[in-house]
Design a protein around this motif. Structure first.
Motif, PDB file in Angstrom:
ATOM      1  N   VAL A  41      -5.236  15.889  25.857  1.00 49.30           N
ATOM      2  CA  VAL A  41      -5.538  16.789  24.744  1.00 49.30           C
ATOM      3  C   VAL A  41      -5.439  16.035  23.426  1.00 49.30           C
ATOM      4  N   GLN A  42      -4.416  15.185  23.299  1.00 45.55           N
ATOM      5  CA  GLN A  42      -4.240  14.428  22.060  1.00 45.55           C
ATOM      6  C   GLN A  42      -5.427  13.499  21.791  1.00 45.55           C
ATOM      7  N   LYS A  43      -6.023  12.962  22.841  1.00 42.70           N
ATOM      8  CA  LYS A  43      -7.164  12.062  22.685  1.00 42.70           C
ATOM      9  C   LYS A  43      -8.498  12.810  22.644  1.00 42.70           C
ATOM     10  N   SER A  44      -8.497  14.093  22.894  1.00 40.86           N
ATOM     11  CA  SER A  44      -9.757  14.845  23.041  1.00 40.86           C
ATOM     12  C   SER A  44     -10.656  14.821  21.806  1.00 40.86           C
ATOM     13  N   PRO A  45     -10.152  14.739  20.568  1.00 38.54           N
ATOM     14  CA  PRO A  45     -11.085  14.708  19.433  1.00 38.54           C
ATOM     15  C   PRO A  45     -12.046  13.527  19.459  1.00 38.54           C
ATOM     16  N   CYS A  46     -11.699  12.468  20.203  1.00 36.21           N
ATOM     17  CA  CYS A  46     -12.547  11.267  20.230  1.00 36.21           C
ATOM     18  C   CYS A  46     -13.423  11.180  21.467  1.00 36.21           C
ATOM     19  N   LYS A  96     -18.505  10.389  27.200  1.00 38.26           N
ATOM     20  CA  LYS A  96     -17.457  11.398  27.343  1.00 38.26           C
ATOM     21  C   LYS A  96     -17.068  11.563  28.810  1.00 38.26           C
ATOM     22  N   THR A  97     -18.069  11.610  29.678  1.00 39.81           N
ATOM     23  CA  THR A  97     -17.796  11.740  31.108  1.00 39.81           C
ATOM     24  C   THR A  97     -17.029  10.531  31.626  1.00 39.81           C
ATOM     25  N   PHE A  98     -17.438   9.342  31.165  1.00 40.24           N
ATOM     26  CA  PHE A  98     -16.750   8.115  31.584  1.00 40.24           C
ATOM     27  C   PHE A  98     -15.286   8.155  31.168  1.00 40.24           C
ATOM     28  N   TYR A  99     -15.015   8.569  29.929  1.00 40.70           N
ATOM     29  CA  TYR A  99     -13.628   8.642  29.483  1.00 40.70           C
ATOM     30  C   TYR A  99     -12.839   9.647  30.316  1.00 40.70           C
ATOM     31  N   ASP A 100     -13.392  10.835  30.534  1.00 34.82           N
ATOM     32  CA  ASP A 100     -12.676  11.866  31.288  1.00 34.82           C
ATOM     33  C   ASP A 100     -12.386  11.403  32.714  1.00 34.82           C
ATOM     34  N   LEU A 101     -13.363  10.753  33.323  1.00 30.37           N
ATOM     35  CA  LEU A 101     -13.164  10.268  34.687  1.00 30.37           C
ATOM     36  C   LEU A 101     -12.071   9.203  34.727  1.00 30.37           C
TER      37      LEU A 101
END
Length: 484
Positions: free
Chosen positions: A64-69, A141-146
């Protein structure tokens, strides 16, 4: 009579009773439980399950803390203002994964081979699916989430490994799970991948399975280079105890695993493979290091830094800097060897491993913000005391925040004077040095070591360096909890 747990099945350690810092905090809710307090039998919410829930929550909050990026729209230095920068997302584009480039084959990678493989295994399918916007409309975004999901799994594995070697002290693992630096650094880079593998290796060593320990240590070293330093701790204990057979097996399997992963890439793509070594050799003084402090220390009247340190960075090959920091690290290693050989009893494996890795960071020319993840599990195993640990963690978070302010200043938007970042760097170094001092004290005075106290003087991480196995095998069920 209300149900209670027989004494032989109670936890051997309760932090409110054994740790003065935790005991002091517990006074706000009535203080530690007394020796004759009735403890209800644990059913579902055992300490281990609470700790695992805590690490899952912490990693979720970190996401969540990293979600803005996550969207990659880093306009107006958003990645610094919201403290959400991540190499994972930045390098998806910088390493050509967004164009379908295969690491090493199509593009040189600045990381060891297994980390490059990790990036490719997750990044290339994302790129392929991203060709159809109906499937993935933002591949970065997908790459980061994965990556966040998989890295979190390795973080959970590292905490589970800590629990596996501290079955009599499960609350020690809560220090890892609740570490503030883990919250801010979990997905800044791929370090949790390596930390998880290294932690598993230490479990197998503790369980007297040297071949599996070598396998996972080799995998970890193929992902990041720092786990090779753990072999130094094994070497010290071998010299102290004369027990070489299992350690040599671990060394051999670890080296074989590393070679099996690296040699094919080195043979086929030498220029790409060697980039990691060239890149690290040619790097200059990095942010927040001992050398950076010397080169930027505020001297008053608007002057910063000492010329000697500043001149170290003027050489484009950085040969003098490399010689100095390696020499200083080797001096520290000799000191650790002397401590290990002259201590009243053989030091614990985690104590020596922590000292070596900490010395590597304190003396090194590079001390990236996410390197704190290397130390957290080792610090927990080496000295599970909350006070000094939290002081160090507070300094790490302060450094993390000030680092992003420094990056904004370097990008043209001054947030605070240079001296603020230098002060934060000094606090990080000093608090870690204090923790190192406490570990050395525990080695020199083993009666002060709370882990040895819990384990009747033995080392739960020591494996063959102990007379007998001090913990049951991880595949064995724990003793049944019986009630009166």
């Amino acid at each position: 009579m209300p149900p209670t747990v027989r004494p032989e099945h109670r936890l051997s350690d309760e932090p409110a009773n054994s740790d003065r810092f935790v005991g002091g905090l517990s006074e706000s809710i009535g203080g530690p439980l007394g020796n004759h307090a009735v403890r209800a039998p644990r059913r579902f919410w055992t300490p281990s399950r609470v700790v695992l829930l805590l690490i899952c929550a912490m990693l979720s909050f970190s996401w969540v803390q990293k979600s803005p990026c996550r969207d990659g729209a880093w306009a107006d230095m958003k990645q610094y203002k919201y403290f959400c920068y991540s190499d994972v997302l930045a390098l998806y584009y910088a390493e050509g994964l967004n164009e379908g480039k295969v690491p090493y084959a199509d593009h040189p990678v600045e990381y060891p081979v297994l980390t490059g493989v990790f990036m490719g295994v997750l990044g290339l399918p994302v790129h392929s699916l991203g060709q159809d916007p109906q499937r993935i409309n933002n591949p970065g975004k997908t790459f980061y989430d994965l990556n966040a999901v998989v890295l979190s799994a390795f973080g959970i594995a590292a905490v589970a490994a800590t629990l596996a070697v501290r079955r009599r002290r499960p609350w020690d693992a809560a220090m890892f799970a609740a570490a503030p630096a883990l919250f801010v650094s979990a997905t800044v880079n791929w370090d949790l991948f390596c930390v998880g593998l290294a932690s598993i290796a230490m479990v197998f060593w503790a369980r007297r399975r040297p071949l599996l320990a070598g396998l996972f240590l080799g995998l970890a070293t193929a992902a990041k280079f720092y786990p090779v330093l753990i072999l130094g701790a094994l070497l010290v204990l071998c010299l102290r105890t004369g027990k070489w057979k299992e350690a040599l097996a671990t060394f051999g399997v670890g080296a074989g695993t590393w070679l099996a992963i690296n040699v094919p890439v080195a043979v086929l793509y030498w220029d790409s493979w060697v980039k990691f070594f060239d890149f690290n050799s040619q790097r200059g003084i990095d942010w927040g290091t001992l050398w950076y402090i010397g080169a930027h220390f505020p001297r008053g009247s608007g002057q910063y830094g000492f010329p000697y340190f500043q001149n170290l960075d003027s050489d484009p090959t950085h040969s003098t800097l490399n010689m100095l920091y390696l020499s200083l690290f080797l001096v520290c290693c000799v000191g650790i060897l002397v401590i290990g050989l002259t201590a009243p009893t053989p030091p614990r494996l985690a104590q020596l491993a922590f000292l070596i890795v900490a010395a590597f960071l304190i003396t090194g020319k590079v001390w990236s913000q996410q390197y704190v993840l290397w130390l957290i599990p080792l610090a927990v195993l080496a000295r599970p005391r909350w006070g000094a640990f939290l002081a160090w963690q507070a300094a790490e978070v302060l450094y993390f925040v000030s680092f992003y302010g420094e990056l904004m200043g370097a990008s043209g938007r001054q947030v605070f004077p240079e001296g603020v970042f230098v002060l934060a760097s000094i606090l990080r170094l000093v608090t870690l040095a204090v923790l190192v001092g406490y570990v050395i004290r525990d080695i020199r005075h083993p009666e002060l070591d709370v882990v040895r106290d819990t384990y009747e003087g033995e080392d739960p991480d020591g494996g063959v360096f102990n007379r007998d196995e001090v913990e049951p095998s991880p595949i064995d069920p724990p003793p049944l909890v019986k009630t009166l």
